[in-house]
Design a protein around this motif. Structure first.
Motif, PDB file in Angstrom:
ATOM      1  N   VAL A 176      -1.220  -2.530   1.479  1.00 45.90           N
ATOM      2  CA  VAL A 176       0.085  -3.159   1.276  1.00 45.90           C
ATOM      3  C   VAL A 176       1.067  -2.696   2.351  1.00 45.90           C
ATOM      4  O   VAL A 176       1.803  -3.498   2.932  1.00 45.90           O
ATOM      5  CB  VAL A 176       0.635  -2.824  -0.137  1.00 45.90           C
ATOM      6  N   ALA A 177       1.035  -1.376   2.629  1.00 43.23           N
ATOM      7  CA  ALA A 177       1.962  -0.826   3.632  1.00 43.23           C
ATOM      8  C   ALA A 177       1.709  -1.463   4.990  1.00 43.23           C
ATOM      9  O   ALA A 177       2.635  -1.844   5.707  1.00 43.23           O
ATOM     10  CB  ALA A 177       1.800   0.692   3.722  1.00 43.23           C
ATOM     11  N   LEU A 178       0.405  -1.608   5.344  1.00 41.86           N
ATOM     12  CA  LEU A 178       0.052  -2.192   6.638  1.00 41.86           C
ATOM     13  C   LEU A 178       0.524  -3.636   6.724  1.00 41.86           C
ATOM     14  O   LEU A 178       1.119  -4.068   7.719  1.00 41.86           O
ATOM     15  CB  LEU A 178      -1.470  -2.121   6.819  1.00 41.86           C
ATOM     16  N   GLU A 179       0.289  -4.366   5.616  1.00 40.77           N
ATOM     17  CA  GLU A 179       0.708  -5.759   5.618  1.00 40.77           C
ATOM     18  C   GLU A 179       2.214  -5.907   5.805  1.00 40.77           C
ATOM     19  O   GLU A 179       2.691  -6.762   6.525  1.00 40.77           O
ATOM     20  CB  GLU A 179       0.299  -6.406   4.289  1.00 40.77           C
ATOM     21  N   LYS A 180       2.921  -4.996   5.128  1.00 43.73           N
ATOM     22  CA  LYS A 180       4.380  -5.036   5.219  1.00 43.73           C
ATOM     23  C   LYS A 180       4.820  -4.780   6.663  1.00 43.73           C
ATOM     24  O   LYS A 180       5.688  -5.473   7.198  1.00 43.73           O
ATOM     25  CB  LYS A 180       4.961  -3.956   4.307  1.00 43.73           C
TER      26      LYS A 180
ATOM     27  N   GLU B 131      -6.252   3.108  -1.266  1.00 41.09           N
ATOM     28  CA  GLU B 131      -6.612   2.065  -0.303  1.00 41.09           C
ATOM     29  C   GLU B 131      -5.698   0.852  -0.456  1.00 41.09           C
ATOM     30  O   GLU B 131      -5.243   0.258   0.519  1.00 41.09           O
ATOM     31  CB  GLU B 131      -8.082   1.654  -0.482  1.00 41.09           C
ATOM     32  N   LYS B 132      -5.459   0.523  -1.730  1.00 41.02           N
ATOM     33  CA  LYS B 132      -4.601  -0.635  -1.985  1.00 41.02           C
ATOM     34  C   LYS B 132      -3.197  -0.413  -1.434  1.00 41.02           C
ATOM     35  O   LYS B 132      -2.621  -1.270  -0.772  1.00 41.02           O
ATOM     36  CB  LYS B 132      -4.534  -0.899  -3.502  1.00 41.02           C
ATOM     37  N   LEU B 133      -2.674   0.790  -1.708  1.00 39.26           N
ATOM     38  CA  LEU B 133      -1.313   1.105  -1.229  1.00 39.26           C
ATOM     39  C   LEU B 133      -1.239   1.040   0.295  1.00 39.26           C
ATOM     40  O   LEU B 133      -0.290   0.518   0.867  1.00 39.26           O
ATOM     41  CB  LEU B 133      -0.893   2.496  -1.708  1.00 39.26           C
ATOM     42  N   GLU B 134      -2.276   1.591   0.933  1.00 38.02           N
ATOM     43  CA  GLU B 134      -2.264   1.583   2.409  1.00 38.02           C
ATOM     44  C   GLU B 134      -2.312   0.167   2.951  1.00 38.02           C
ATOM     45  O   GLU B 134      -1.652  -0.176   3.930  1.00 38.02           O
ATOM     46  CB  GLU B 134      -3.448   2.399   2.939  1.00 38.02           C
TER      47      GLU B 134
ATOM     48  N   GLU C  16       3.660   4.183  -7.239  1.00 33.49           N
ATOM     49  CA  GLU C  16       4.163   3.134  -6.355  1.00 33.49           C
ATOM     50  C   GLU C  16       3.953   3.434  -4.881  1.00 33.49           C
ATOM     51  O   GLU C  16       4.095   2.571  -4.029  1.00 33.49           O
ATOM     52  CB  GLU C  16       5.647   2.881  -6.633  1.00 33.49           C
ATOM     53  N   ASP C  17       3.698   4.686  -4.579  1.00 38.77           N
ATOM     54  CA  ASP C  17       3.414   4.990  -3.181  1.00 38.77           C
ATOM     55  C   ASP C  17       2.418   6.145  -3.087  1.00 38.77           C
ATOM     56  O   ASP C  17       2.035   6.738  -4.098  1.00 38.77           O
ATOM     57  CB  ASP C  17       4.707   5.301  -2.414  1.00 38.77           C
TER      58      ASP C  17
ATOM     59  N   LYS D 193       2.709   9.059  -2.051  1.00 39.16           N
ATOM     60  CA  LYS D 193       3.240  10.368  -2.483  1.00 39.16           C
ATOM     61  C   LYS D 193       3.091  10.533  -4.002  1.00 39.16           C
ATOM     62  O   LYS D 193       2.608  11.571  -4.496  1.00 39.16           O
ATOM     63  CB  LYS D 193       4.727  10.442  -2.064  1.00 39.16           C
ATOM     64  N   ALA D 194       3.465   9.492  -4.760  1.00 37.47           N
ATOM     65  CA  ALA D 194       3.349   9.537  -6.225  1.00 37.47           C
ATOM     66  C   ALA D 194       1.901   9.702  -6.640  1.00 37.47           C
ATOM     67  O   ALA D 194       1.572  10.451  -7.571  1.00 37.47           O
ATOM     68  CB  ALA D 194       3.934   8.252  -6.819  1.00 37.47           C
ATOM     69  N   LEU D 195       1.037   9.044  -5.908  1.00 34.60           N
ATOM     70  CA  LEU D 195      -0.382   9.122  -6.194  1.00 34.60           C
ATOM     71  C   LEU D 195      -0.911  10.540  -6.004  1.00 34.60           C
ATOM     72  O   LEU D 195      -1.713  11.053  -6.792  1.00 34.60           O
ATOM     73  CB  LEU D 195      -1.124   8.146  -5.264  1.00 34.60           C
ATOM     74  N   GLN D 196      -0.399  11.163  -4.970  1.00 36.80           N
ATOM     75  CA  GLN D 196      -0.782  12.539  -4.673  1.00 36.80           C
ATOM     76  C   GLN D 196      -0.398  13.463  -5.835  1.00 36.80           C
ATOM     77  O   GLN D 196      -1.157  14.344  -6.233  1.00 36.80           O
ATOM     78  CB  GLN D 196      -0.085  12.974  -3.364  1.00 36.80           C
TER      79      GLN D 196
END
Ligand code: PHE
Length: 337
Positions: free
Chosen positions: A75-79, A70-73, A13-14, A16-19
């Motif tokens: 989404v974060a930027l959009e938020k 990339e997708k997570l980033e 989901e973020d 960190k989890a991906l890492q």
């Protein structure tokens, strides 16, 4: 293994989890590294097949991680953008704008008119010496005319100036008796008066002084006429009446005609149709002499007016106290847009 890894990537989901997923599957202690490390134990035929497979799987997982990241980033930027959006169509909060006080405007208007006629603007102290306030103006100690201006004394020799006329003596004194003078001086003055609709213990004056060779009473009259017409309108007449000031000889008081016109015609204001607006006269030879000028060679005229009075006439203000009580509803009426 691959499916399991890809599922976890998808579920992350973020960042960190991906890492964590990356470390678990692709890290040094992960299953793929382990497979690659165990290649030595495999047969010649198995090696390239298993190696290829392991590498493919690793690449697949790595790509999936990259994509997910990339997708997570994004989404974060959009938020973040959404949170920081400013709605520029919302109405603004109005800013309260001040404006000059009516008295300030009048004094500036008077200054502009005299600057236009070539006068300089001077200033002088509000705490003045007895010498400049009275003596240098031909009012020696004990002179009965000192009573015309009840004074606030600070010490025997210091007082709050009762008029702006001391600036006449100060300005002439600086010129060494040789140069011409052409100045006006606006400023506060103080008198021991009981405040009412027409009296105030503190008010403003604008002093004027012109000293040169061959200055005549007609110069004074012509200049005052021009001033009155510019200040109050071309239809105004002026009238000089004989008066007395110790520092001018002869002395006059000036009235302006107060015809009031509206859509239905014109009427005379109150009483005689004339209103007094200033005192003036030819500078007394004693005053010239005390300031270092030779009265045989130089002559001059002086005048003093009250901006409050002028504002009251011009705008129909009925009580001088309005200028000092600072009721914003009064002051606002005179703010120009
Ligand atoms: N100083 C005088 C007053 O306060 C006004 C005045 C000024 C008269 C200059 C003559 C010349 O009343």
């Amino acid at each position: 293994l691959q499916t399991e890894a890809l599922n976890q990537v998808e579920a992350a989901e973020d960042v960190k989890a991906l890492q964590d997923v990356r470390v678990a599957y692709l890290g040094k202690k992960g299953p793929i590294t382990e497979v690659l490390r165990g290649m030595g134990k495999l047969s010649k035929e198995e090696r390239p097949v298993i190696g290829q497979l392991a590498n493919d799987i690793r690449e697949d997982i790595a790509n999936a991680i990259q994509e997910k990241q990339e997708k997570l980033e994004e989404v974060a930027l959009e938020k973040q953008l959404e949170e920081e959006t400013i709605d520029v169509t919302l109405p603004g909060r109005p800013v309260k704008v001040g404006g000059p006080h009516l008295l300030t405007s009048i004094v500036e208007e008077i200054e502009d008119l005299f600057i236009g006629m070539g006068f300089e603007i001077k200033e002088g102290p509000e705490v003045e010496t007895d010498y400049y306030n009275f003596e240098a103006l031909n009012l020696p100690k004990g002179h009965p005319a000192r009573d015309m201006q009840d004074s606030f004394y600070i010490t025997e020799e210091l007082l709050l100036r009762t008029h702006t006329s001391p600036v006449q003596a100060r300005t002439m004194g600086k010129k060494d008796g040789k140069e011409p003078v052409k100045m006006i001086c606006p400023g506060k003055v103080y008198r021991r008066d009981t405040d009412d609709a027409t009296h105030s213990h503190q008010f403003t004056q604008v002093e004027g002084l012109l000293v040169d060779k061959h200055v005549r009473m007609s110069d004074l009259k012509g200049m005052l006429d021009k001033f009155a017409k510019q200040m109050f309108g071309d239809e105004r007449e002026i009238r000089l009446r004989p008066s007395f000031f110790p520092f001018t000889e002869p002395s006059v008081e000036m009235d302006i005609s107060c015809k009031v016109c509206n859509g239905e015609g014109c009427s005379i204001c109150k009483g005689t149709g004339w209103i007094e607006i200033l005192g003036a006269g030819m500078v007394h030879p004693n005053v010239l002499e005390m300031a270092g000028y030779d009265p045989e060679e130089y002559s001059g005229f002086a005048f003093g007016m009250g901006p409050e009075r002028i504002a009251m006439l011009k705008y129909g203000v009925d009580d001088i106290r309005h200028f000092y009580t600072n009721d914003i509803r009064f002051l606002k009426q005179y703010h120009k847009a």
